[in-house]
Design a protein around this motif. Structure first.
Motif, PDB file in Angstrom:
ATOM      1  N   PHE A  85      74.950 103.399  21.327  1.00 47.26           N
ATOM      2  CA  PHE A  85      73.555 103.141  21.679  1.00 47.26           C
ATOM      3  C   PHE A  85      73.319 101.679  22.058  1.00 47.26           C
ATOM      4  O   PHE A  85      72.317 101.372  22.688  1.00 47.26           O
ATOM      5  N   ARG A  86      74.242 100.808  21.690  1.00 40.46           N
ATOM      6  CA  ARG A  86      74.168  99.411  22.155  1.00 40.46           C
ATOM      7  C   ARG A  86      74.714  99.285  23.568  1.00 40.46           C
ATOM      8  O   ARG A  86      74.352  98.360  24.289  1.00 40.46           O
ATOM      9  N   SER A  87      75.603 100.184  23.967  1.00 46.30           N
ATOM     10  CA  SER A  87      76.265 100.037  25.266  1.00 46.30           C
ATOM     11  C   SER A  87      75.988 101.233  26.180  1.00 46.30           C
ATOM     12  O   SER A  87      75.023 101.247  26.930  1.00 46.30           O
ATOM     13  N   PRO A  96      68.643  99.950  19.750  1.00 41.53           N
ATOM     14  CA  PRO A  96      69.747 100.878  19.494  1.00 41.53           C
ATOM     15  C   PRO A  96      69.692 101.554  18.121  1.00 41.53           C
ATOM     16  O   PRO A  96      69.979 102.748  18.015  1.00 41.53           O
ATOM     17  N   GLN A  97      69.307 100.829  17.080  1.00 39.11           N
ATOM     18  CA  GLN A  97      69.251 101.402  15.730  1.00 39.11           C
ATOM     19  C   GLN A  97      68.233 102.546  15.673  1.00 39.11           C
ATOM     20  O   GLN A  97      68.513 103.606  15.127  1.00 39.11           O
ATOM     21  N   ILE A  98      67.079 102.330  16.266  1.00 38.36           N
ATOM     22  CA  ILE A  98      66.029 103.353  16.260  1.00 38.36           C
ATOM     23  C   ILE A  98      66.435 104.533  17.139  1.00 38.36           C
ATOM     24  O   ILE A  98      66.267 105.702  16.755  1.00 38.36           O
ATOM     25  N   ALA A  99      66.987 104.244  18.311  1.00 38.45           N
ATOM     26  CA  ALA A  99      67.402 105.316  19.226  1.00 38.45           C
ATOM     27  C   ALA A  99      68.491 106.187  18.599  1.00 38.45           C
ATOM     28  O   ALA A  99      68.457 107.418  18.725  1.00 38.45           O
ATOM     29  N   ALA A 100      69.450 105.568  17.920  1.00 38.35           N
ATOM     30  CA  ALA A 100      70.543 106.326  17.300  1.00 38.35           C
ATOM     31  C   ALA A 100      70.018 107.241  16.195  1.00 38.35           C
ATOM     32  O   ALA A 100      70.406 108.416  16.121  1.00 38.35           O
ATOM     33  N   VAL A 101      69.147 106.727  15.353  1.00 38.45           N
ATOM     34  CA  VAL A 101      68.582 107.527  14.262  1.00 38.45           C
ATOM     35  C   VAL A 101      67.714 108.654  14.827  1.00 38.45           C
ATOM     36  O   VAL A 101      67.811 109.812  14.396  1.00 38.45           O
ATOM     37  N   ALA A 102      66.879 108.345  15.818  1.00 40.53           N
ATOM     38  CA  ALA A 102      66.007 109.356  16.415  1.00 40.53           C
ATOM     39  C   ALA A 102      66.832 110.461  17.085  1.00 40.53           C
ATOM     40  O   ALA A 102      66.530 111.648  16.928  1.00 40.53           O
ATOM     41  N   ALA A 103      67.859 110.070  17.826  1.00 39.33           N
ATOM     42  CA  ALA A 103      68.701 111.064  18.507  1.00 39.33           C
ATOM     43  C   ALA A 103      69.434 111.933  17.495  1.00 39.33           C
ATOM     44  O   ALA A 103      69.471 113.167  17.630  1.00 39.33           O
ATOM     45  N   ALA A 104      70.010 111.316  16.468  1.00 38.94           N
ATOM     46  CA  ALA A 104      70.741 112.084  15.453  1.00 38.94           C
ATOM     47  C   ALA A 104      69.809 113.045  14.718  1.00 38.94           C
ATOM     48  O   ALA A 104      70.163 114.200  14.474  1.00 38.94           O
ATOM     49  N   ALA A 105      68.613 112.574  14.385  1.00 41.91           N
ATOM     50  CA  ALA A 105      67.645 113.450  13.697  1.00 41.91           C
ATOM     51  C   ALA A 105      67.230 114.613  14.608  1.00 41.91           C
ATOM     52  O   ALA A 105      67.228 115.773  14.186  1.00 41.91           O
ATOM     53  N   ALA A 106      66.894 114.300  15.854  1.00 42.31           N
ATOM     54  CA  ALA A 106      66.471 115.346  16.797  1.00 42.31           C
ATOM     55  C   ALA A 106      67.585 116.351  17.036  1.00 42.31           C
ATOM     56  O   ALA A 106      67.329 117.557  17.128  1.00 42.31           O
ATOM     57  N   GLU A 107      68.826 115.878  17.116  1.00 39.57           N
ATOM     58  CA  GLU A 107      69.956 116.758  17.392  1.00 39.57           C
ATOM     59  C   GLU A 107      70.365 117.594  16.177  1.00 39.57           C
ATOM     60  O   GLU A 107      71.250 118.433  16.287  1.00 39.57           O
ATOM     61  N   HIS A 108      69.730 117.350  15.058  1.00 40.14           N
ATOM     62  CA  HIS A 108      69.963 118.195  13.882  1.00 40.14           C
ATOM     63  C   HIS A 108      68.743 119.084  13.571  1.00 40.14           C
ATOM     64  O   HIS A 108      68.896 120.261  13.295  1.00 40.14           O
TER      65      HIS A 108
END
Length: 183
Positions: A85-87, A96-108
């Motif tokens: 998410f940084r690259s 990146p920290q927020i995007a990674a957590v949001a994506a992981a939560a949504a994808e579960h």
């Protein structure tokens, strides 16, 4: 249900032969595929795709239905996911920290809801929005793949999750209560 319309001027009809014989029967049989079967396949396909993607973003909890792997633990965002998410997955305006957590939560969360058929249209809409973001900002050359995902999600949004879903059960209970009360 759509029906096959025969042209008014079928030149072979007068001779007792029709081009609509076997092909018409085959096409008609396709129209008998139950909506619920198509919707279930669409839901399960999209749910599996996004769930497995979400599993790549976390560590500490592995529930892989394809690889048949289970490792229970406390889930947390993996360093690899943060680096992506940084690259490669970098999004405008979202850290990146927020995007990674949001994506992981949504994808579960949304795949689980699709799997059981609860809030199916909303879950499909959320994953469709996520697919649009991936298409536009992350992998613009992957239209063929994202298009297939989108068609499945649009089908569920437009036609509903089918009878093998909690949405269908809840709607039936609600209709029954409304009829009994006379609302």
């Amino acid at each position: 249900m759509s029906t096959l319309v025969k042209p008014a001027s079928d030149p072979l009809r007068a001779s007792g032969t029709s081009l609509w014989g076997l092909p018409g029967k085959v096409i008609t049989s396709f129209s008998r595929v139950p909506h619920s079967a198509i919707a279930l396949l669409a839901r399960l396909s999209v749910a599996t795709t996004f769930w497995l993607s979400g599993q790549t973003k976390i560590e500490g909890l592995v529930l892989d239905p394809v690889g048949r792997t289970i490792e229970l633990g406390m889930p947390r965002i993996s360093e690899g996911a943060l680096e992506l998410f940084r690259s490669e997955y970098a999004l405008p305006l979202i850290p990146p920290q927020i995007a990674a957590v949001a994506a992981a939560a949504a994808e579960h969360v949304f795949p689980l809801l699709l799997l059981i058929g609860l809030a199916s249209r909303l879950s499909s809409l959320a994953l469709l929005a996520m697919t649009l973001v991936i298409q536009v900002f992350v992998y613009p050359a992957a239209f063929a793949t994202h298009g297939l995902w989108a068609v499945s999600m649009l089908y569920v949004i437009a036609r509903g999750p089918g009878v093998v879903s909690l949405d269908h059960w809840i709607a039936g209970r609600y209709r029954a209560r409304t009829v009994i009360r006379g609302d």
